[in-house]
Motif scaffolding. Sequence first.
Motif, short mmCIF file in Angstrom:
data_model
loop_
_atom_site.label_atom_id
_atom_site.label_comp_id
_atom_site.label_asym_id
_atom_site.label_seq_id
_atom_site.Cartn_x
_atom_site.Cartn_y
_atom_site.Cartn_z
N THR A 186 27.50 47.93 51.68
CA THR A 186 28.66 47.29 52.35
C THR A 186 29.89 47.37 51.63
N ASP A 187 30.79 48.09 51.98
CA ASP A 187 32.04 48.51 51.24
C ASP A 187 32.58 47.05 50.88
N GLY A 188 33.07 47.18 49.68
CA GLY A 188 33.97 45.81 49.23
C GLY A 188 33.08 44.95 48.66
N LEU B 85 36.10 36.12 45.54
CA LEU B 85 34.83 35.54 45.71
C LEU B 85 33.54 35.90 44.89
N MET B 86 32.71 34.92 44.42
CA MET B 86 31.62 35.54 44.06
C MET B 86 30.53 34.73 44.66
N LYS B 87 29.34 35.53 44.98
CA LYS B 87 28.40 35.04 45.65
C LYS B 87 27.08 35.35 44.93
N ASN B 88 26.19 34.32 44.41
CA ASN B 88 24.91 34.48 43.72
C ASN B 88 23.90 35.15 44.89
N LEU B 89 23.24 35.82 44.25
CA LEU B 89 22.06 36.42 44.86
C LEU B 89 20.83 35.76 44.32
N PHE C 90 36.36 30.40 57.21
CA PHE C 90 35.87 31.27 58.39
C PHE C 90 35.94 32.77 57.83
N GLY C 91 37.15 32.91 57.21
CA GLY C 91 37.24 34.49 56.48
C GLY C 91 36.32 34.49 55.37
N ILE C 92 36.00 33.65 54.57
CA ILE C 92 34.95 33.93 53.66
C ILE C 92 33.53 34.34 54.14
N ARG C 93 33.25 33.81 55.32
CA ARG C 93 31.81 34.00 56.00
C ARG C 93 32.01 35.56 56.24
N ALA C 94 32.68 35.89 56.90
CA ALA C 94 33.29 37.29 57.36
C ALA C 94 33.30 38.17 56.12
N ALA C 95 33.70 37.86 55.00
CA ALA C 95 33.99 38.63 53.81
C ALA C 95 32.68 38.93 53.26
N LEU C 96 31.71 38.10 53.42
CA LEU C 96 30.33 38.05 52.72
C LEU C 96 29.59 39.19 53.35
N GLY C 97 29.96 39.62 54.61
CA GLY C 97 29.09 40.61 55.44
C GLY C 97 27.61 40.25 55.58
N ASN D 29 27.99 31.18 34.91
CA ASN D 29 27.87 31.73 36.16
C ASN D 29 29.24 31.59 36.68
N SER D 30 29.73 30.66 36.59
CA SER D 30 31.01 30.46 37.70
C SER D 30 32.14 31.11 36.75
N GLY D 31 31.94 31.99 35.92
CA GLY D 31 32.99 33.13 35.52
C GLY D 31 32.52 34.32 35.93
N HIS D 32 31.90 34.74 36.65
CA HIS D 32 31.25 36.02 36.84
C HIS D 32 32.61 36.75 37.82
N TRP D 33 33.08 36.02 38.42
CA TRP D 33 34.30 36.55 39.29
C TRP D 33 35.09 37.41 38.47
N THR D 34 35.33 36.93 37.03
CA THR D 34 36.43 37.83 36.33
C THR D 34 35.84 39.02 35.76
N MET D 35 34.63 39.31 36.26
CA MET D 35 34.21 40.96 35.96
C MET D 35 35.08 41.69 36.70
N ASP D 36 35.54 41.54 37.99
CA ASP D 36 35.79 42.32 38.86
C ASP D 36 37.66 41.90 38.92
N ALA D 37 37.88 40.87 38.71
CA ALA D 37 39.23 40.17 39.23
C ALA D 37 40.22 39.90 38.15
N CYS D 38 39.71 40.18 36.74
CA CYS D 38 40.56 39.96 35.63
C CYS D 38 40.69 41.32 34.54
N LEU D 39 41.74 41.48 34.09
CA LEU D 39 41.95 42.65 33.21
C LEU D 39 40.80 42.56 32.03
#
Length: 386
Positions: free
Chosen positions: A334-336, A315-319, A369-376, A279-289
């Motif tokens: 939400t864009d982004g 930033l990866m956030k689980n649902l 602080f910015g992370i909260r904003a980024a999570l919409g 689960n802690s590698g899911h960020w690679t789906m969009d942020a890695c080649l």
Amino acid sequence: MTDARQAALPPGSVIGIVGGGQLGRMSAMAAARLGYFAHILTDDPHSPAAQVASAVTIGAHSDPDVLRRFAEAVDVVTFEFENVSADGLELLAASRPVRPDGSILRISQDRLAEKRFLAGADIPLAPWHPVEDRAALDAAAGSLGYPFVLKTTRLGYDGKGQRVLDDAAGLDAAFAALAPHPLVAEGFVSFACELSVMVARGLDGTVRAYDTVQNHHRHHILDLTLAPAPVDPEMALDAQALAIRIAEALGLVGLLGVELFLAADGRLLVNEIAPRPHNSGHWTMDACLVDQFEMHIRAVAGLRLPPATRHSDALMKNLVGPDDMALWPRVVETDGLLPHLYGKREARPGRKMGHVNRLFPKGGLPGAFGIRAALGPLADPAGGEA
Ligand code: AMP
């Protein structure tokens, strides 16, 4: 000569994946992108992985006949979870290459075997003691002091199968409640943060480690991953080096998640390992080649492993559960926020339903602080922080 390229499976080969969950689903999707057919072994025809696979064997992974039928239908066997019995692993290995090797699963599915292996490889761990009986628990408490953590050796995940003991009054109840025995007692780590590293090793011995990330949990379930970990870069490199040492000591062919504590005193301690996508590698789906799932499939198929290059911060956030899923209509608009849903029909509390990634330019990962904003819409999950 078993040159890696000779050993690589050609397109059209069948990758057998034991387990039908989201890790199998995303592995199957990566396999399809490389021209392979994913064949899933699951007891649920509607499971997340079965929905996207080209073939499914329905049955229990504990049933030898099911395992035999499954193995005969595939070219190589891999896993999206660790808990196949020793007999089952032998049965699979008798007919097909199994990657990672069954011996590695046997280590990772048993906390004591894992600690013995890691200690033998000189990997730093929190102090630990096997607890075979009630007297051994008293001895462990005496040696570790309070608080300490008592854990089952098998089938523990997301904080299940463990208790923090604050004093001797709780020992009897914890010893009786946690099963099966033996248990393992671990010193309580006062940690600055939790980190993890995904590392892959190919048939030819090539090792690729993704950047070290930082993980935050809610109610014992992974909530957020920050990539890269906002820690001293030397510390992040040390964590990667430990993960690489473990992969090499195991003789891994496949992918391995290594969870670590960065202790308050600055030491890195390995908590546990999982020889599969994580689960802690899911960020690679969009942020890695090349993401962790393609890396996994490449290793299993005997393909060359490309560098684990990260092109963005993420930033990866689980649902998780019905509360997060109630926000889905807003999340998807939400864009982004880059959505990944697992196709689970019912959003039970604590169930991982999907995740979203959010990308930032390299070096641009915001602070708290910015992370909260980024999570919409996901900035204020119901239930608050654990
Ligand atoms: P585990 O199932 O071992 O991954 O543990 C789940 C979570 O419990 C970890 O991510 C930590 O947050 C916490 N935890 C586990 N072991 C310890 C420990 N020895 N000291 C402090 N916290 C721990």
